[in-house]
Design an enzyme around this catalytic site. Structure first.
Site, short mmCIF file in Angstrom:
data_model
loop_
_atom_site.label_atom_id
_atom_site.label_comp_id
_atom_site.label_asym_id
_atom_site.label_seq_id
_atom_site.Cartn_x
_atom_site.Cartn_y
_atom_site.Cartn_z
N ARG A 90 -15.71 -5.65 -11.98
CA ARG A 90 -15.64 -3.47 -11.68
C ARG A 90 -15.51 -3.76 -13.33
O ARG A 90 -13.88 -4.29 -13.78
CB ARG A 90 -14.87 -3.66 -10.80
CG ARG A 90 -14.76 -2.23 -10.96
CD ARG A 90 -14.43 -2.03 -10.42
NE ARG A 90 -13.25 -1.76 -9.85
CZ ARG A 90 -12.50 -0.58 -8.87
NH1 ARG A 90 -13.03 0.63 -7.97
NH2 ARG A 90 -10.91 -1.69 -8.35
N ASP A 120 -2.47 0.82 -7.26
CA ASP A 120 -3.64 0.20 -8.19
C ASP A 120 -3.50 1.87 -8.17
O ASP A 120 -3.00 2.81 -8.48
CB ASP A 120 -4.69 -0.41 -7.79
CG ASP A 120 -5.63 0.95 -6.99
OD1 ASP A 120 -5.52 1.78 -6.54
OD2 ASP A 120 -7.04 0.41 -6.64
#
Length: 539
Positions: free
Chosen positions: A172, A453
């Site tokens: 990603r 996150d």
């Protein structure tokens, strides 16, 4: 390496804003790699600037009272039921459990060895984009694809070695909005997404081809069909540059912004040669709901811990994504379970119950797979999806019965929940702990039993900004003001310093608190906390 370089003559060279490179870094940033990256940046960075400006203009419309909705100018794409995506390569057809995590070497090995079907290795929300993290991450992924990867933890005297049957690796890159300050083009930081995408393809497409694999990506935070077209053109350009077959690159798009949920058909259509799946990026989606509708006083969300996937607007989001993807032949991936295992037996029992409940909801809704944040939860999630799928790799043939009745108002409906001091203080602690870790170079942080996150920290600070901005009254009758927030913020900073600073003199709570205060009390809402945090990380 035989490459075609159609734009090399016209493009200025990229400039490295670093003093020196180690031999390992030189191998990643070789002349050939930089020539390709120059071609990408010169071809696509100007167009990306226009797309980001378009985002800002559309957000201004939302701030003035407009609501997101399905586009009238693309109705023909949605109504035409005859088109499908190009297809899903066999290695990508069974993705019932995926694990996600940062590009740290030890974590890459552990994730690949976890027993999950896929490891989504993240240069974005799970990794703070320091120069070392970004370049070392490319080294780690190159070694993982070569299958020769080990790491020695000197402190624990433990060696980590990649096993013979690792999970399928998907990378990603950073979102479209994030710059890479250490590489300049025409005096300006290049797009971080092009660095991550380009270097990963350059160093890995041949080793993966030898294994019969393409180069696979997860794309974060898209907001429109036009952004999907941009990525499709980046993919096409890259395949042509290297003489690779169309479809060598395959992508999964995270539907994690509120504008994008209204353009899923359009994104699938724009990327039909390359896309194989969409994913419910639930945490960023909740953040995007707040951000997009931040000026709409009738759509203020409660405390983030009450905004679960059981809420009607999130159930509608999940079901519409599944139906849209399955109608077009694409997989529909579920979201992240952020829980991490506990050593306490009673707490662990509760963790497993919550994970099972979440994954049973996703699998019964029709998702083809799901995410977990920790290797210790792979087996639990796998058991749930195995029970649903049986011997099938996915459930592409399933359509949620209620999906055709989902309207824009279902996706925009607010929800009820608590607005109290406990929730605010928890948000403060989560955001403080995360921002403080991020500016020290850590992007994935265990906090209060959850793997946090950037997305979950974004919800915490957005929650607080919106409540201050609109003068929310808390459940106990207190008006939530800037002054009250700052009182609680100072108290939580002092508490965290007592808990942690004595043994961690490198902690940066003062910097984190100042930034968090600015993000929470400013008249203007910062689109992403990572943008104002970035100078503190790289400075």
């Amino acid at each position: 390496m035989d490459t075609q370089q159609p734009h090399e003559a016209q493009a200025e060279s990229l400039q490295l804003a670093v003093d020196s490179l180690s031999p390992d870094y030189q191998a990643i940033l070789s002349d050939e790699a930089m020539t390709f990256l120059t071609a990408l940046v010169s071809q696509f960075s100007g167009r990306l600037d226009n797309l980001l400006a378009r985002r800002e203009a559309r957000q201004e419309e939302f701030d003035q009272g407009k609501l997101p909705g399905f586009r009238a100018d693309t109705a023909a794409i949605r109504k035409d039921k005859s088109w499908q995506i190009a297809g899903i390569p066999q290695p990508l057809q069974d993705r019932r459990v995926e694990i996600t995590g940062p590009v740290d070497r030890k974590m890459v090995i552990n994730a690949l060895n976890s027993g999950a079907k896929v490891f989504m290795c993240c240069f974005e929300d799970a990794t703070a984009p320091s120069w070392d993290n970004m370049v070392q991450g490319q080294i780690n992924l190159r070694d993982a694809n070569l299958g020769d990867m080990r790491y020695v933890d000197e402190r624990r005297q433990k060696e980590y070695i990649l096993n013979d049957q690792p999970a399928l690796l998907i990378a990603r890159p950073r979102g479209l909005h994030l710059p890479e300050q250490h590489i300049q083009y025409q005096g300006k930081a290049i797009p971080g997404c092009l660095m991550d995408f380009g270097l990963y393809f350059f160093h890995n497409y041949q080793s993966r081809a030898r294994k019969g694999l393409g180069v696979y990506y997860y794309l974060p935070k898209l907001e429109s069909m036009e952004e999907g077209e941009w990525w499709a053109d980046v993919f096409r350009f890259t395949e042509n540059y290297f003489g690779a077959q169309t479809g060598t690159i395959k992508a999964t798009v995270l539907i994690e912004t509120l504008p994008a949920v209204f353009e899923m058909d359009e994104i699938l259509y724009a990327m039909r040669d390359y896309i194989v799946a969409m994913n419910c990026g639930r945490w960023d989606y909740i953040f995007s709901y707040i951000k997009t509708l931040k000026q709409h006083k009738d759509r203020i969300l409660p405390d983030r811990h009450d905004v679960t996937m059981a809420q009607p607007f999130l159930t509608a989001y999940s079901q519409l994504l599944i139906a849209t993807c399955h109608q077009r032949g694409a997989l529909a991936m579920g979201g992240m379970s952020a829980f991490i295992p506990s050593k306490d037996p009673e707490e662990m029992k509760q963790v497993l119950e919550k994970v099972i409940e979440d994954k049973e909801r996703e699998s019964s809704n029709g998702h083809d797979g799901t995410w977990v944040a920790h290797p210790g939860l792979v087996e639990t999630a796998m058991t749930v999806f195995n029970q649903r799928l049986g011997g099938k790799p996915n459930q592409l043939d399933y359509l949620p019965p209620a999906a055709n009745d989902i309207k824009a108002e279902d996706l925009l409906a607010p929800c009820e929940g608590h607005r109290n001091e406990a929730g605010v203080r928890k948000n403060i602690r989560i955001a403080l702990l995360y921002i403080e870790a991020w500016i020290r170079g850590l992007g994935c942080v265990p906090i209060h039993g959850l793997m946090e996150d950037a997305a979950t920290a974004e919800i915490s600070r957005a929650n607080i900004w919106q409540w201050i901005h609109h003068g929310v009254t808390l459940d106990d009758g207190q008006l939530f003001t800037t002054a009250l927030f700052r009182t609680w913020l100072a108290q939580e900073v002092a508490s965290l310093k007592l808990e942690l600073d004595a043994n961690h003199p490198q902690r940066r709570f003062d910097d984190a608190a100042q930034l968090f205060d600015e993000l929470s009390t400013s008249d203007e809402f910062a689109p992403f906390l990572t943008l104002p945090s970035y100078p503190l990380l790289v400075g």
